[in-house]
Motif scaffolding. Sequence first.
Motif, PDB file in Angstrom:
ATOM      1  N   GLY A 179       0.793  -1.220   0.000  1.00 45.56           N
ATOM      2  CA  GLY A 179       0.000   0.000   0.000  1.00 45.56           C
ATOM      3  C   GLY A 179       0.827   1.271   0.000  1.00 45.56           C
ATOM      4  N   TYR A 180       2.036   1.212   0.592  1.00 44.89           N
ATOM      5  CA  TYR A 180       2.854   2.415   0.727  1.00 44.89           C
ATOM      6  C   TYR A 180       4.228   2.292   0.078  1.00 44.89           C
ATOM      7  CZ  TYR A 180      -0.591   4.404   3.887  1.00 44.89           C
ATOM      8  OH  TYR A 180      -1.752   4.923   4.421  1.00 44.89           O
ATOM      9  N   GLY A 181       4.488   1.155  -0.540  1.00 44.70           N
ATOM     10  CA  GLY A 181       5.746   1.009  -1.265  1.00 44.70           C
ATOM     11  C   GLY A 181       6.967   0.786  -0.407  1.00 44.70           C
ATOM     12  N   TRP A 182       6.775   0.393   0.861  1.00 48.61           N
ATOM     13  CA  TRP A 182       7.928   0.082   1.693  1.00 48.61           C
ATOM     14  C   TRP A 182       8.612  -1.166   1.146  1.00 48.61           C
ATOM     15  CZ3 TRP A 182       8.165   1.012   7.588  1.00 48.61           C
ATOM     16  CH2 TRP A 182       7.682   2.290   7.895  1.00 48.61           C
ATOM     17  N   PRO A 183       9.936  -1.196   1.075  1.00 52.15           N
ATOM     18  CA  PRO A 183      10.607  -2.422   0.614  1.00 52.15           C
ATOM     19  C   PRO A 183      10.492  -3.562   1.619  1.00 52.15           C
ATOM     20  CG  PRO A 183      12.209  -0.801   1.338  1.00 52.15           C
ATOM     21  CD  PRO A 183      10.882  -0.107   1.333  1.00 52.15           C
ATOM     22  N   MET A 184      10.237  -3.218   2.875  1.00 61.52           N
ATOM     23  CA  MET A 184      10.117  -4.203   3.944  1.00 61.52           C
ATOM     24  C   MET A 184       9.127  -3.662   4.969  1.00 61.52           C
ATOM     25  SD  MET A 184      13.154  -5.507   6.525  1.00 61.52           S
ATOM     26  CE  MET A 184      14.196  -5.918   5.125  1.00 61.52           C
ATOM     27  N   GLY A 185       8.265  -4.528   5.515  1.00 53.75           N
ATOM     28  CA  GLY A 185       7.293  -4.087   6.507  1.00 53.75           C
ATOM     29  C   GLY A 185       7.940  -3.693   7.817  1.00 53.75           C
ATOM     30  N   PRO A 186       7.260  -2.901   8.667  1.00 55.18           N
ATOM     31  CA  PRO A 186       7.857  -2.404   9.907  1.00 55.18           C
ATOM     32  C   PRO A 186       8.173  -3.495  10.927  1.00 55.18           C
ATOM     33  CG  PRO A 186       5.523  -1.844   9.797  1.00 55.18           C
ATOM     34  CD  PRO A 186       5.897  -2.363   8.445  1.00 55.18           C
ATOM     35  N   LEU A 187       7.431  -4.593  10.923  1.00 55.48           N
ATOM     36  CA  LEU A 187       7.705  -5.660  11.886  1.00 55.48           C
ATOM     37  C   LEU A 187       8.906  -6.497  11.444  1.00 55.48           C
ATOM     38  CD1 LEU A 187       4.026  -6.634  12.705  1.00 55.48           C
ATOM     39  CD2 LEU A 187       5.612  -5.329  14.132  1.00 55.48           C
ATOM     40  N   ARG A 188       8.985  -6.789  10.174  1.00 50.60           N
ATOM     41  CA  ARG A 188      10.166  -7.499   9.671  1.00 50.60           C
ATOM     42  C   ARG A 188      11.413  -6.637   9.825  1.00 50.60           C
ATOM     43  NH1 ARG A 188      10.358 -12.118   6.832  1.00 50.60           N
ATOM     44  NH2 ARG A 188      12.234 -12.597   5.607  1.00 50.60           N
ATOM     45  N   LEU A 189      11.277  -5.340   9.613  1.00 47.40           N
ATOM     46  CA  LEU A 189      12.399  -4.421   9.806  1.00 47.40           C
ATOM     47  C   LEU A 189      12.841  -4.418  11.263  1.00 47.40           C
ATOM     48  CD1 LEU A 189      14.337  -2.270   8.761  1.00 47.40           C
ATOM     49  CD2 LEU A 189      12.534  -0.577   9.098  1.00 47.40           C
ATOM     50  N   THR A 190      11.886  -4.453  12.197  1.00 43.82           N
ATOM     51  CA  THR A 190      12.234  -4.514  13.613  1.00 43.82           C
ATOM     52  C   THR A 190      13.006  -5.788  13.914  1.00 43.82           C
ATOM     53  OG1 THR A 190      10.303  -3.195  14.246  1.00 43.82           O
ATOM     54  CG2 THR A 190      11.289  -4.553  15.960  1.00 43.82           C
ATOM     55  N   ASP A 191      12.602  -6.906  13.313  1.00 47.06           N
ATOM     56  CA  ASP A 191      13.351  -8.152  13.477  1.00 47.06           C
ATOM     57  C   ASP A 191      14.775  -8.006  12.957  1.00 47.06           C
ATOM     58  OD1 ASP A 191      11.259  -9.507  14.644  1.00 47.06           O
ATOM     59  OD2 ASP A 191      11.082 -11.031  13.072  1.00 47.06           O
ATOM     60  N   LEU A 192      14.934  -7.317  11.849  1.00 51.28           N
ATOM     61  CA  LEU A 192      16.260  -7.146  11.254  1.00 51.28           C
ATOM     62  C   LEU A 192      17.132  -6.247  12.124  1.00 51.28           C
ATOM     63  CD1 LEU A 192      18.082  -7.708   8.776  1.00 51.28           C
ATOM     64  CD2 LEU A 192      17.152  -5.627   7.755  1.00 51.28           C
ATOM     65  N   VAL A 193      16.571  -5.146  12.603  1.00 55.16           N
ATOM     66  CA  VAL A 193      17.313  -4.217  13.463  1.00 55.16           C
ATOM     67  C   VAL A 193      17.650  -4.871  14.791  1.00 55.16           C
ATOM     68  CG1 VAL A 193      17.107  -2.055  14.753  1.00 55.16           C
ATOM     69  CG2 VAL A 193      16.354  -2.163  12.374  1.00 55.16           C
ATOM     70  N   GLY A 194      16.711  -5.649  15.322  1.00 55.54           N
ATOM     71  CA  GLY A 194      16.859  -6.248  16.649  1.00 55.54           C
ATOM     72  C   GLY A 194      15.845  -5.651  17.598  1.00 55.54           C
ATOM     73  N   LEU A 195      15.016  -6.503  18.214  1.00 58.02           N
ATOM     74  CA  LEU A 195      13.982  -5.985  19.115  1.00 58.02           C
ATOM     75  C   LEU A 195      14.598  -5.279  20.312  1.00 58.02           C
ATOM     76  CD1 LEU A 195      12.401  -8.125  17.353  1.00 58.02           C
ATOM     77  CD2 LEU A 195      10.890  -8.387  19.317  1.00 58.02           C
ATOM     78  N   ASP A 196      15.756  -5.749  20.761  1.00 59.57           N
ATOM     79  CA  ASP A 196      16.429  -5.106  21.888  1.00 59.57           C
ATOM     80  C   ASP A 196      16.913  -3.710  21.511  1.00 59.57           C
ATOM     81  OD1 ASP A 196      18.176  -6.381  20.106  1.00 59.57           O
ATOM     82  OD2 ASP A 196      19.710  -6.697  21.626  1.00 59.57           O
ATOM     83  N   VAL A 197      17.413  -3.573  20.287  1.00 62.33           N
ATOM     84  CA  VAL A 197      17.867  -2.263  19.815  1.00 62.33           C
ATOM     85  C   VAL A 197      16.673  -1.320  19.685  1.00 62.33           C
ATOM     86  CG1 VAL A 197      18.973  -1.026  17.915  1.00 62.33           C
ATOM     87  CG2 VAL A 197      19.858  -3.253  18.644  1.00 62.33           C
ATOM     88  N   ARG A 198      15.588  -1.821  19.096  1.00 61.75           N
ATOM     89  CA  ARG A 198      14.385  -1.009  18.928  1.00 61.75           C
ATOM     90  C   ARG A 198      13.823  -0.580  20.287  1.00 61.75           C
ATOM     91  NH1 ARG A 198      11.152  -0.212  14.372  1.00 61.75           N
ATOM     92  NH2 ARG A 198      13.209   0.307  13.628  1.00 61.75           N
ATOM     93  N   LEU A 199      13.846  -1.487  21.269  1.00 60.48           N
ATOM     94  CA  LEU A 199      13.360  -1.163  22.614  1.00 60.48           C
ATOM     95  C   LEU A 199      14.210  -0.078  23.252  1.00 60.48           C
ATOM     96  CD1 LEU A 199      11.573  -1.646  25.101  1.00 60.48           C
ATOM     97  CD2 LEU A 199      13.097  -3.547  25.723  1.00 60.48           C
ATOM     98  N   SER A 200      15.524  -0.196  23.138  1.00 57.59           N
ATOM     99  CA  SER A 200      16.422   0.796  23.725  1.00 57.59           C
ATOM    100  C   SER A 200      16.197   2.179  23.123  1.00 57.59           C
ATOM    101  CB  SER A 200      17.880   0.359  23.521  1.00 57.59           C
ATOM    102  OG  SER A 200      18.771   1.333  23.992  1.00 57.59           O
ATOM    103  N   ILE A 201      16.040   2.242  21.805  1.00 60.65           N
ATOM    104  CA  ILE A 201      15.802   3.533  21.149  1.00 60.65           C
ATOM    105  C   ILE A 201      14.456   4.102  21.570  1.00 60.65           C
ATOM    106  CG2 ILE A 201      15.469   4.668  18.927  1.00 60.65           C
ATOM    107  CD1 ILE A 201      17.427   2.626  17.744  1.00 60.65           C
TER     108      ILE A 201
END
Length: 281
Positions: A220-242
């Motif tokens: 719908g918005y042309g993202w190359p990757m969805g926000p949840l899969r991106l969070t998995d790639l970044v790391g949930l611990d990293v996302r939580l800390s930020i």
Amino acid sequence: MTAPVTAAVVGGGTMGAGIAHVLLAAGSRVTVAEADAARASAAREAVARSLRKAEDRGKLDATAESLLARLSIVDTLAALPPAAELVVEAVPEDLSLKRRVLGEVAATCARAVLASNTSSLSITALAAGPAAERVVGMHFFNPVPVQQLVEIVTHEGLPASTLATVRGYAEALGKTVIEVRDSPGFATSRLGVAVGLEAIRMLEEGVASAADIDAGMRLGYGWPMGPLRLTDLVGLDVRLSIAEHLARELGDRFTPPDLLRNKVARGELGRKTGQGFFTWS
């Protein structure tokens, strides 16, 4: 402008290895510093693996082995090259750790631009020291050899000449630069975390499945990757800390959902552990 002739990267994890890769590919001689011999060995292997993968895909102008001949790995900051023109720190998102690293590097590499790869910490706070005029934010994106963007973060004490130099270095690496004034989360992390947290809240509330939430943003918005899969790639611990940092700085709208906290507590950190919002093989 050309890439720095001599460069260094502090931290040889996923981001540090990727930054070393693009510097080597651009013609720099690169030293990677890690905390001990075991991590130094792992860093060398990570850079080598990344370069060989790029060579197999036809993405290098030289052989991986010829580029690796210009890579040095050390396990102490005192061993960094004094003549380095650019040093990028890519250590974990801890303000006191990053300030200590930048302070030690400033003393060893007296000519270098001191760039932090932080995705959310204050560059003004990181620059609070005797080498403030050399400290700048240089936020790369994962995977570094593939992603085109570098977010350069300025602060009030940054001379125009330093900004021009670091922009030139980033562009010599084949990156597109955006300039952002020092602010919590800068531009990219602030927006990315906001969408990511809302996607987690939607999953928590049962609005839709993780796969369908991501498909909605991709299709719908042309993202190359969805926000949840991106969070998995970044790391949930990293996302939580930020998110926790942004909540302290910007308010409750960045308060992490319980689902994110619980997954991190269970060790479900995303791709690096094999389980996050998705299962990774």
